[in-house]
Motif scaffolding. Structure first.
Motif, PDB file in Angstrom:
ATOM      1  N   SER A 116      -9.961   6.787  -8.206  1.00  0.00           N
ATOM      2  CA  SER A 116     -10.532   6.541  -6.875  1.00  0.00           C
ATOM      3  C   SER A 116     -10.346   5.121  -6.395  1.00  0.00           C
ATOM      4  O   SER A 116     -10.648   4.164  -7.115  1.00  0.00           O
ATOM      5  N   GLY A 117      -9.835   5.015  -5.166  1.00  0.00           N
ATOM      6  CA  GLY A 117      -9.861   3.768  -4.431  1.00  0.00           C
ATOM      7  C   GLY A 117     -11.046   3.850  -3.487  1.00  0.00           C
ATOM      8  O   GLY A 117     -12.116   3.299  -3.734  1.00  0.00           O
ATOM      9  N   THR A 118     -10.880   4.615  -2.409  1.00  0.00           N
ATOM     10  CA  THR A 118     -11.998   4.884  -1.500  1.00  0.00           C
ATOM     11  C   THR A 118     -12.828   6.085  -1.965  1.00  0.00           C
ATOM     12  O   THR A 118     -13.940   6.287  -1.492  1.00  0.00           O
ATOM     13  N   SER A 155       0.814  -1.207   0.000  1.00  0.00           N
ATOM     14  CA  SER A 155       0.000   0.000   0.000  1.00  0.00           C
ATOM     15  C   SER A 155       0.857   1.271   0.000  1.00  0.00           C
ATOM     16  O   SER A 155       1.812   1.386   0.780  1.00  0.00           O
ATOM     17  N   GLY A 197      -6.218   3.276   3.359  1.00  0.00           N
ATOM     18  CA  GLY A 197      -6.111   4.266   2.291  1.00  0.00           C
ATOM     19  C   GLY A 197      -6.239   5.709   2.744  1.00  0.00           C
ATOM     20  O   GLY A 197      -6.257   6.623   1.917  1.00  0.00           O
ATOM     21  N   LEU A 246     -11.843   2.124  -9.059  1.00  0.00           N
ATOM     22  CA  LEU A 246     -10.791   1.155  -9.357  1.00  0.00           C
ATOM     23  C   LEU A 246     -10.813  -0.033  -8.403  1.00  0.00           C
ATOM     24  O   LEU A 246     -10.266  -1.085  -8.703  1.00  0.00           O
ATOM     25  N   VAL A 247     -11.453   0.145  -7.248  1.00  0.00           N
ATOM     26  CA  VAL A 247     -11.621  -0.939  -6.284  1.00  0.00           C
ATOM     27  C   VAL A 247     -13.121  -1.213  -6.202  1.00  0.00           C
ATOM     28  O   VAL A 247     -13.859  -0.431  -5.625  1.00  0.00           O
ATOM     29  N   PHE A 293      -8.947  -5.501  -9.156  1.00  0.00           N
ATOM     30  CA  PHE A 293      -8.004  -4.520  -8.624  1.00  0.00           C
ATOM     31  C   PHE A 293      -6.662  -5.168  -8.288  1.00  0.00           C
ATOM     32  O   PHE A 293      -6.595  -6.238  -7.682  1.00  0.00           O
ATOM     33  N   TYR A 353      -3.164   2.582 -10.130  1.00  0.00           N
ATOM     34  CA  TYR A 353      -4.406   3.320 -10.341  1.00  0.00           C
ATOM     35  C   TYR A 353      -4.478   4.031 -11.700  1.00  0.00           C
ATOM     36  O   TYR A 353      -5.530   4.067 -12.343  1.00  0.00           O
ATOM     37  N   LEU A 362     -18.134   2.366  -4.659  1.00  0.00           N
ATOM     38  CA  LEU A 362     -17.482   3.669  -4.522  1.00  0.00           C
ATOM     39  C   LEU A 362     -18.441   4.700  -3.932  1.00  0.00           C
ATOM     40  O   LEU A 362     -18.059   5.482  -3.051  1.00  0.00           O
TER      41      LEU A 362
END
Length: 281
Positions: free
Chosen positions: A163-165, A57, A128, A186-187, A218, A243, A193
């Protein structure tokens, strides 16, 4: 202005890039913005930071660097490591261990993280950096963008960030009410999301989620991601391999819908490229 903005030509698209990856080698991009409040926090406020997530991470590495600066202990919870990674750490994990992280691998990962909490001088940072603490730093980023927009006389500005989170996209949209903020999940998918963003507040009307052309798992290496990464680098800027490729691919697929100037906010995370590239060999 903390980071510059440069013109960028990627085949089929002329735009600008906010160079947040140049802020700091370890604390860069959206992680610097999310941790900005803690960077300004007096060291005596906390003695321990807790977080959790994957062992490569970018957030983990940035928090480790922050904790070293502040003299705080850093406890990081993760799923069990493969034997090879235990004996031969690499990438972000290797650097985080060098910075003093205490890695806690647990078989009962979900149950363990559900029990984590802030208390006393111990602060819990969600995976994150998805936390209201991030708003101050992202507000500063929005202010820098507004200053540039005014100076350049840009009327219709579209700000792009992966965007992840969704924390960065959410707060940028909140504080750039005269702009359109574009992002891609993306996740997980758009439903996931939106659920993550709604934990931070009401979804801003100027925030648009762009749908990718294909569904991807992902963090799994895909040849087209490596190709996009290499094309971006050849065009003059290195982006993260986790990402950015899907965000750029999705942006290109939707470019006909975008009328105005595009500003891509570089998310940093370049140190993670070393371990990602090994997965393509």
């Amino acid at each position: 202005m903390l980071s510059g903005i440069t013109p960028f030509h990627f085949p089929g698209l002329n735009c600008f890039v906010k160079r947040d990856e140049l802020i700091d080698p370890l604390l860069s991009g959206n992680k610097y913005r999310k941790l900005y409040t803690l960077l300004q926090t007096p060291p005596e406020t906390y003695n321990t930071i807790i977080s959790y997530g994957g062992t490569q991470s970018n957030a983990m590495l940035s928090i480790a660097a922050l904790c070293q600066q502040k003299g705080w202990k850093f406890e990081y919870y993760c799923k069990p490591l493969p034997n090879k990674l235990k004996t031969q750490p690499l990438g972000n994990l290797k650097m985080a261990l060098h910075l003093g992280i205490r890695l806690i691998a647990t078989e009962d990962y979900k149950q363990t993280i559900n029990q984590l909490q802030s208390h006393g001088k111990t602060l819990l940072i969600p995976q994150g950096g998805a936390d209201p603490l991030a708003e101050q730093g992202i507000t500063a980023l929005a202010d820098e963008i507004k200053q540039w927009q005014t100076h350049q006389g840009v009327q219709d500005l579209h700000v792009v960030t992966p965007s992840g989170t969704g924390t960065t996209a959410f707060y940028l949209a909140k504080h750039l009410s005269d702009c359109r903020v574009l992002t891609t999940a993306l996740v997980g998918d758009n439903v996931y999301l939106q659920q993550q963003m709604q934990l931070l507040g009401t979804m801003p009307n100027n925030l648009k989620l762009l749908e990718p052309k294909h569904k991807y798992r992902f963090a799994k290496p895909y040849p087209e991601f490596l190709e996009t990464y290499q094309s971006l680098k050849q065009a003059g800027i290195e982006f993260d391999l986790l990402y950015a490729p899907l965000m750029w691919q999705t942006l290109l697929n939707h470019k006909q819908e975008i009328q105005g100037t595009i500003l891509y906010v570089h998310s940093g995370g370049l140190l993670g490229n070393a371990s990602m590239l090994q997965r393509y060999t």
